[in-house]
Structures are given as C-alpha cells and as structure tokens.
Design an enzyme around this catalytic site. Sequence first.
Site, mmCIF file in Angstrom:
data_model
loop_
_atom_site.group_PDB
_atom_site.id
_atom_site.type_symbol
_atom_site.label_atom_id
_atom_site.label_comp_id
_atom_site.label_asym_id
_atom_site.label_seq_id
_atom_site.Cartn_x
_atom_site.Cartn_y
_atom_site.Cartn_z
ATOM 1 N N ARG A 63 -80.874 5.922 1.831
ATOM 2 C CA ARG A 63 -80.908 6.636 3.099
ATOM 3 C C ARG A 63 -82.286 6.614 3.779
ATOM 4 N NH1 ARG A 63 -76.914 8.148 0.224
ATOM 5 N NH2 ARG A 63 -78.444 7.856 -1.400
ATOM 6 N N THR A 64 -83.311 6.986 3.047
ATOM 7 C CA THR A 64 -84.610 7.200 3.693
ATOM 8 C C THR A 64 -85.161 5.895 4.264
ATOM 9 O OG1 THR A 64 -84.971 8.935 2.070
ATOM 10 C CG2 THR A 64 -86.869 8.273 3.396
ATOM 11 N N LYS A 93 -99.841 -6.365 -10.323
ATOM 12 C CA LYS A 93 -101.078 -7.020 -10.784
ATOM 13 C C LYS A 93 -102.193 -6.004 -11.012
ATOM 14 C CE LYS A 93 -99.963 -10.601 -7.478
ATOM 15 N NZ LYS A 93 -100.433 -11.108 -6.176
ATOM 16 N N ARG A 114 -92.793 5.802 -0.235
ATOM 17 C CA ARG A 114 -92.155 6.523 -1.350
ATOM 18 C C ARG A 114 -92.817 6.060 -2.631
ATOM 19 N NH1 ARG A 114 -85.827 7.526 -2.268
ATOM 20 N NH2 ARG A 114 -86.352 9.029 -0.619
ATOM 21 N N HIS A 142 -90.500 15.915 0.033
ATOM 22 C CA HIS A 142 -89.785 14.921 0.835
ATOM 23 C C HIS A 142 -89.646 15.533 2.232
ATOM 24 C CE1 HIS A 142 -87.234 11.740 2.025
ATOM 25 N NE2 HIS A 142 -86.373 11.724 1.027
HETATM 26 N N1 CP Z 1 -81.913 11.659 0.479
HETATM 27 C C1 CP Z 1 -82.640 10.609 0.000
HETATM 28 O O1 CP Z 1 -83.875 10.660 -0.126
HETATM 29 O O2 CP Z 1 -81.883 9.512 -0.297
HETATM 30 P P1 CP Z 1 -82.452 8.109 -0.748
HETATM 31 O O3 CP Z 1 -83.058 8.295 -2.138
HETATM 32 O O4 CP Z 1 -81.271 7.185 -0.742
HETATM 33 O O5 CP Z 1 -83.522 7.690 0.215
#
Ligand code: CP
Length: 319
Positions: A63-64, A93, A114, A142
Amino acid sequence: MPGSAAATTSGVRHVVSAQQFDRARLEALFAAARQMEGVLAAGGDDRLRGRLLATLFYEPSTRTRLSFESAMLRLGGQVISTENARDFSSAIKGESLEDSIRIVAGYADAIVLRHPEEGAAARAAAVAPVPVLNAGDGPGEHPTQSLLDLYTIEREMGRIDGLRVVMVGDLAHGRTVHSLARLLTVFERVHLTLAAPAAVRMRADVRALLRARGAEVTETDDLRTAVAGADVVYQTRLQRERFAESTGEEGEAAVGLAERFRITPELMARLGPRAIVLHPLPRVGEIDPAVDADPRAAYFRQARNGVAVRMALLAELLL
Ligand code: CP
C-alpha cells in the site's frame, strides 16, 4: 515541532513523526485531500510535472509504496524506486543509510523511506537536503498512514472530536497505532481504549505521551466489552517480523491470545450501526473475511484514501 514539518536540514520540510501535525495543518491537509479526490475523478493533473519522487524501501510494502507512487504520477510527477533496498541497493555492500540518502537526494526532489530500524527516518532527515517522508521506521512510527487513517475517520464519521476509538491487537510493535494515538490527542474529548494482550500492550512512551496530553485512555484485554459503544474499532495484525528482536516467549504469549482479539460477524453484532472498523492492512486472520460485506467494514475504503491524502501531502511539500 507541532504545527510544522520538522526542519532538520536547512529549512527542508520532512515528515518524520505524527507529532509534527497540529489541528490547523491537519484540517488544511484534509481539505486538500478532498480536492484531490476530485482531481483523481478527473483523471489527475500535472501540478508536479518536472518533479521526481524516490521511494526507498528496505522493508516490504504494497500500500504505502504504490499509493505514494500513484499519488506522484497522478499529479504529473515521476518516480524512481527501489522496493527491496536491503538486498538490491548498495546497503548490501555496507553503505550507510546516511550516505545512501545523500546520494538519492541528488537524484530526486523528495524521498519516501521505509526502514526496519526505529529512528531511521530522523537519521535520514538529518542529512537530506530534500524532504524525507517516513513510510515506517521499524516499530517506531508510520505518520502518513495515520494521516490517511484520520482522514478516513473524519470522512466516514463526519467528525473526530468526541469519538470513542478502540485500538486492538499488537499495540507494542504496531507503528500505525503509535502514530494514530499521537494524532488523536490533537482533537477534543476523544476516548481511546487500548485492547491488547498484556504481552503486547501499548508501549510505554506512547502511554506517557497520552497521559501528558490529558487524553482519556482505558486499557483492557477484553475486546468483546471494549467494542460496546465504540465509534471506531482500529484492528492491527500481530507484527511477527518484530518478535525476532523480542523474546520468543512474548511472541508466543501474544499468538496464544490472538483468537480473543479477532473481529468476527459475532463481534460486529456488538458494534453500533454507525460504527466503523479500520485496519491499516495487510490482515493475516485478525478480521474474518465474512465481515468484509458489512458496510461498517471501512478498511478497503481506508486504503483507497491513501492516494488522495498522499497527493495532498506531496503537493504541500513540493509546491
Ligand atoms: N499499511 C501499510 O503500511 O501497508 P504496506 O505495508 O503494504 O505498505
């Protein structure tokens, strides 16, 4: 820091924590997201033409990453991406995160990051000459997920003040609830019920922040009772990937209790007719698919809202 993006590098605006957002900024962002829904319905526009977004993901995502990329493309911008930076970037590396960020910042106008380590987004922001957006830093935060969560609540319920919100599941390791709990303290008379097994109760720093901000908070391990009178039930999955860093005993204890925290049609019968169920997704059994057809199941609408909210955020940061 409230009310403005953290300006950690020469006035560059980053999104590292939900705590950066005050009510005025949230309301402006949500108004912009509403407009972005219209832009999406019209097939997009080109206000970010000539701008380039890098999505740098050291952990898996559906999603993100894709909703950020969709948001950028819908506004006429372009995207460069590495979806498995842990294995397919020079991290393998031995390149430091800071050096990788310095390099990618030379290629793009903003970086969505991320990373499995808590604090990684703040480290990146400290060296980045372009905006860094935290797309999840280990069990930390998040923030952009919590923006779309809150937008969904406002859109579905028509308000946020005075709501009764139940957070369920792995509240110790779930970064989305850490950010959403922080954001909810911006609103008035929100009552938060934290429903979790003792082994994965909400982490202490978030509980301390909620106390410091005078939030009304109840903790329980009885979901069936907690949902009575709730307006929003926010389910989360057990974050199995985080247990390697904890004791096996803690993980097993939580897994053993998981069934009691499942959302089923029987549990939905205890919810009010106007209540909604949210989940950041992915789900792995903690919501029975039989619930999906219930109009109160708002989690797929929630995921879809991620595009409009991220369009609004990118436009705010890049224009
Ligand atoms: N909600 C969320 O962070 O989903 P993903 O891990 O798929 O990005």
